[in-house]
Design a protein around this motif. Structure first.
Motif, PDB file in Angstrom:
ATOM      1  N   VAL A 132      -3.205  16.595  -3.832  1.00 13.77           N
ATOM      2  CA  VAL A 132      -3.122  15.353  -4.733  1.00 13.77           C
ATOM      3  C   VAL A 132      -2.369  14.294  -3.550  1.00 13.77           C
ATOM      4  CG1 VAL A 132      -2.224  13.835  -6.449  1.00 13.77           C
ATOM      5  CG2 VAL A 132      -3.041  16.019  -6.809  1.00 13.77           C
ATOM      6  N   PRO A 133      -2.925  13.123  -3.190  1.00 15.54           N
ATOM      7  CA  PRO A 133      -2.492  12.212  -2.318  1.00 15.54           C
ATOM      8  C   PRO A 133      -1.272  11.508  -2.868  1.00 15.54           C
ATOM      9  CG  PRO A 133      -4.936  11.556  -2.609  1.00 15.54           C
ATOM     10  CD  PRO A 133      -4.507  12.609  -3.543  1.00 15.54           C
ATOM     11  N   THR A 134      -0.320  11.156  -2.068  1.00 15.91           N
ATOM     12  CA  THR A 134       0.740  10.492  -2.386  1.00 15.91           C
ATOM     13  C   THR A 134       1.022   9.311  -1.395  1.00 15.91           C
ATOM     14  OG1 THR A 134       2.603  11.532  -1.054  1.00 15.91           O
ATOM     15  CG2 THR A 134       2.180  12.425  -3.066  1.00 15.91           C
ATOM     16  N   ALA A 135       1.873   8.351  -1.870  1.00 14.11           N
ATOM     17  CA  ALA A 135       2.314   7.071  -1.187  1.00 14.11           C
ATOM     18  C   ALA A 135       3.015   7.493   0.212  1.00 14.11           C
ATOM     19  CB  ALA A 135       3.126   6.155  -2.123  1.00 14.11           C
ATOM     20  N   ASP A 136       3.490   8.801   0.525  1.00 14.65           N
ATOM     21  CA  ASP A 136       4.359   9.015   1.851  1.00 14.65           C
ATOM     22  C   ASP A 136       3.169   9.505   2.542  1.00 14.65           C
ATOM     23  OD1 ASP A 136       6.735   7.965   0.957  1.00 14.65           O
ATOM     24  OD2 ASP A 136       7.210   9.889  -0.177  1.00 14.65           O
ATOM     25  N   ASP A 137       1.672   9.795   2.167  1.00 12.83           N
ATOM     26  CA  ASP A 137       1.007  10.569   2.992  1.00 12.83           C
ATOM     27  C   ASP A 137       0.776   9.694   4.494  1.00 12.83           C
ATOM     28  OD1 ASP A 137       1.100  12.354   1.185  1.00 12.83           O
ATOM     29  OD2 ASP A 137      -1.040  12.243   0.530  1.00 12.83           O
ATOM     30  N   TYR A 138      -0.092  10.440   5.358  1.00 10.03           N
ATOM     31  CA  TYR A 138      -0.588   9.759   6.499  1.00 10.03           C
ATOM     32  C   TYR A 138      -1.615  10.501   7.106  1.00 10.03           C
ATOM     33  CZ  TYR A 138       2.632  12.893   8.994  1.00 10.03           C
ATOM     34  OH  TYR A 138       3.738  13.961   9.233  1.00 10.03           O
ATOM     35  N   PHE A 139      -2.488   9.920   7.834  1.00 10.10           N
ATOM     36  CA  PHE A 139      -3.636  10.313   8.464  1.00 10.10           C
ATOM     37  C   PHE A 139      -3.487  10.108  10.116  1.00 10.10           C
ATOM     38  CE2 PHE A 139      -7.925   9.340  10.214  1.00 10.10           C
ATOM     39  CZ  PHE A 139      -8.341  10.623  10.146  1.00 10.10           C
ATOM     40  N   ILE A 140      -3.537  11.145  10.736  1.00  6.03           N
ATOM     41  CA  ILE A 140      -3.747  11.042  12.200  1.00  6.03           C
ATOM     42  C   ILE A 140      -5.094  11.499  12.786  1.00  6.03           C
ATOM     43  CG2 ILE A 140      -2.804  12.113  14.428  1.00  6.03           C
ATOM     44  CD1 ILE A 140      -0.106  12.616  12.817  1.00  6.03           C
ATOM     45  N   ASP A 141      -5.668  10.223  13.359  1.00 11.05           N
ATOM     46  CA  ASP A 141      -7.078  10.502  13.820  1.00 11.05           C
ATOM     47  C   ASP A 141      -7.173  11.411  15.196  1.00 11.05           C
ATOM     48  OD1 ASP A 141      -6.668   8.598  16.154  1.00 11.05           O
ATOM     49  OD2 ASP A 141      -7.308   6.910  14.862  1.00 11.05           O
ATOM     50  N   SER A 142      -8.116  11.623  15.754  1.00  7.74           N
ATOM     51  CA  SER A 142      -8.540  12.530  16.737  1.00  7.74           C
ATOM     52  C   SER A 142      -7.997  11.830  18.023  1.00  7.74           C
ATOM     53  CB  SER A 142      -9.784  12.868  17.098  1.00  7.74           C
ATOM     54  OG  SER A 142     -10.781  11.470  16.838  1.00  7.74           O
ATOM     55  N   GLY A 143      -7.829  10.346  18.005  1.00  7.80           N
ATOM     56  CA  GLY A 143      -7.222   9.877  19.175  1.00  7.80           C
ATOM     57  C   GLY A 143      -5.389   9.820  19.003  1.00  7.80           C
ATOM     58  N   GLY A 144      -4.954  10.412  18.072  1.00 13.85           N
ATOM     59  CA  GLY A 144      -3.477  10.291  17.937  1.00 13.85           C
ATOM     60  C   GLY A 144      -2.975   9.114  17.251  1.00 13.85           C
ATOM     61  N   ASP A 145      -3.602   8.287  16.701  1.00 17.26           N
ATOM     62  CA  ASP A 145      -3.215   7.299  15.867  1.00 17.26           C
ATOM     63  C   ASP A 145      -2.947   7.750  14.518  1.00 17.26           C
ATOM     64  OD1 ASP A 145      -3.506   5.469  18.285  1.00 17.26           O
ATOM     65  OD2 ASP A 145      -5.535   4.841  17.704  1.00 17.26           O
ATOM     66  N   ARG A 146      -1.704   7.328  14.058  1.00 18.98           N
ATOM     67  CA  ARG A 146      -1.294   7.554  12.564  1.00 18.98           C
ATOM     68  C   ARG A 146      -1.424   6.242  11.808  1.00 18.98           C
ATOM     69  NH1 ARG A 146       4.649   9.742  10.706  1.00 18.98           N
ATOM     70  NH2 ARG A 146       4.573   8.669   8.795  1.00 18.98           N
ATOM     71  N   TRP A 147      -1.951   6.649  10.493  1.00 20.05           N
ATOM     72  CA  TRP A 147      -2.205   5.603   9.628  1.00 20.05           C
ATOM     73  C   TRP A 147      -1.539   6.014   8.408  1.00 20.05           C
ATOM     74  CZ3 TRP A 147      -4.940   1.334  10.983  1.00 20.05           C
ATOM     75  CH2 TRP A 147      -5.446   1.403  12.431  1.00 20.05           C
ATOM     76  N   ASP A 148      -0.290   5.210   8.121  1.00 19.82           N
ATOM     77  CA  ASP A 148       0.406   5.432   6.930  1.00 19.82           C
ATOM     78  C   ASP A 148      -0.493   4.855   5.627  1.00 19.82           C
ATOM     79  OD1 ASP A 148       2.397   6.323   8.328  1.00 19.82           O
ATOM     80  OD2 ASP A 148       3.233   4.402   8.546  1.00 19.82           O
ATOM     81  N   MET A 149      -0.548   5.842   4.544  1.00 14.59           N
ATOM     82  CA  MET A 149      -1.073   5.401   3.224  1.00 14.59           C
ATOM     83  C   MET A 149      -0.490   4.581   2.359  1.00 14.59           C
ATOM     84  SD  MET A 149      -4.237   7.083   3.840  1.00 14.59           S
ATOM     85  CE  MET A 149      -3.931   6.727   5.585  1.00 14.59           C
ATOM     86  N   LEU A 150      -1.023   3.443   2.136  1.00 17.43           N
ATOM     87  CA  LEU A 150      -0.234   2.543   1.323  1.00 17.43           C
ATOM     88  C   LEU A 150      -0.853   2.346   0.004  1.00 17.43           C
ATOM     89  CD1 LEU A 150      -0.101  -0.173   3.872  1.00 17.43           C
ATOM     90  CD2 LEU A 150       1.770   1.260   3.513  1.00 17.43           C
ATOM     91  N   VAL A 151      -2.040   2.381  -0.306  1.00 17.19           N
ATOM     92  CA  VAL A 151      -2.583   2.400  -1.521  1.00 17.19           C
ATOM     93  C   VAL A 151      -3.587   3.550  -1.928  1.00 17.19           C
ATOM     94  CG1 VAL A 151      -3.903   1.033  -3.291  1.00 17.19           C
ATOM     95  CG2 VAL A 151      -2.068   0.030  -1.885  1.00 17.19           C
ATOM     96  N   ILE A 152      -3.512   4.218  -2.954  1.00 16.60           N
ATOM     97  CA  ILE A 152      -4.478   5.265  -3.152  1.00 16.60           C
ATOM     98  C   ILE A 152      -5.280   4.990  -4.413  1.00 16.60           C
ATOM     99  CG2 ILE A 152      -4.658   7.880  -3.514  1.00 16.60           C
ATOM    100  CD1 ILE A 152      -1.853   7.896  -2.044  1.00 16.60           C
ATOM    101  N   GLY A 153      -6.527   5.006  -4.156  1.00 14.80           N
ATOM    102  CA  GLY A 153      -7.441   4.626  -5.480  1.00 14.80           C
ATOM    103  C   GLY A 153      -8.630   5.667  -5.493  1.00 14.80           C
ATOM    104  N   THR A 154      -9.503   5.731  -6.499  1.00 16.62           N
ATOM    105  CA  THR A 154     -10.573   6.514  -6.409  1.00 16.62           C
ATOM    106  C   THR A 154     -11.802   5.590  -6.812  1.00 16.62           C
ATOM    107  OG1 THR A 154     -10.453   7.310  -8.651  1.00 16.62           O
ATOM    108  CG2 THR A 154      -9.736   8.593  -7.166  1.00 16.62           C
TER     109      THR A 154
END
Length: 124
Positions: free
Chosen positions: A86-108
């Motif tokens: 289950v996603p949380t506001a502290d999650d992040y995504f690191i793409d294949s290029g090494g860039d990190r994206w912090d998750m700010l808003v989660i919705g469906t």
């Protein structure tokens, strides 16, 4: 209503299949808060990592307000079936290029087949 939900669910799968060649691969990091430890004053977080293929999009100019949504923020779209947590506001995504994206808003979206996240480039 259930028939419409199934049609949308199937259409979503087709869209993700058709756009597979433009998917952004990377690792999703789900940050789970730890139990409170009175000796330390907080709890140690646990991070669970798993691979995902996401679709990204930019925000329209009229959506950018400079505060909640800034220039450079991305829409990060993930099929629910790829999420193992289950996603949380502290999650992040690191793409294949090494860039990190912090998750700010989660919705469906209404059928709950797709997570729509707002990612902001992590300050280095």
């Amino acid at each position: 209503m259930i028939a419409l939900r199934n049609i949308i669910k199937n259409a979503t799968k087709v869209i993700f299949d058709v756009t597979a060649d433009i998917a952004v691969t990377g690792t999703y990091h789900n940050v789970v808060p730890g139990d409170y430890d009175p000796a330390v004053g907080n709890g140690a977080n646990t991070t669970v990592q798993f691979p995902v293929n996401v679709r990204t999009g930019m925000f329209k100019q009229e959506e950018i307000d400079g505060d909640r949504i800034r220039f450079g923020d991305k829409k990060i779209i993930i099929q629910v079936t790829e999420m193992t947590a289950v996603p949380t506001a502290d999650d992040y995504f690191i793409d294949s290029g090494g860039d990190r994206w912090d998750m700010l808003v989660i919705g469906t979206e209404p059928t709950a087949n797709v997570l729509i996240l707002r990612g902001r480039a992590h300050a280095k």
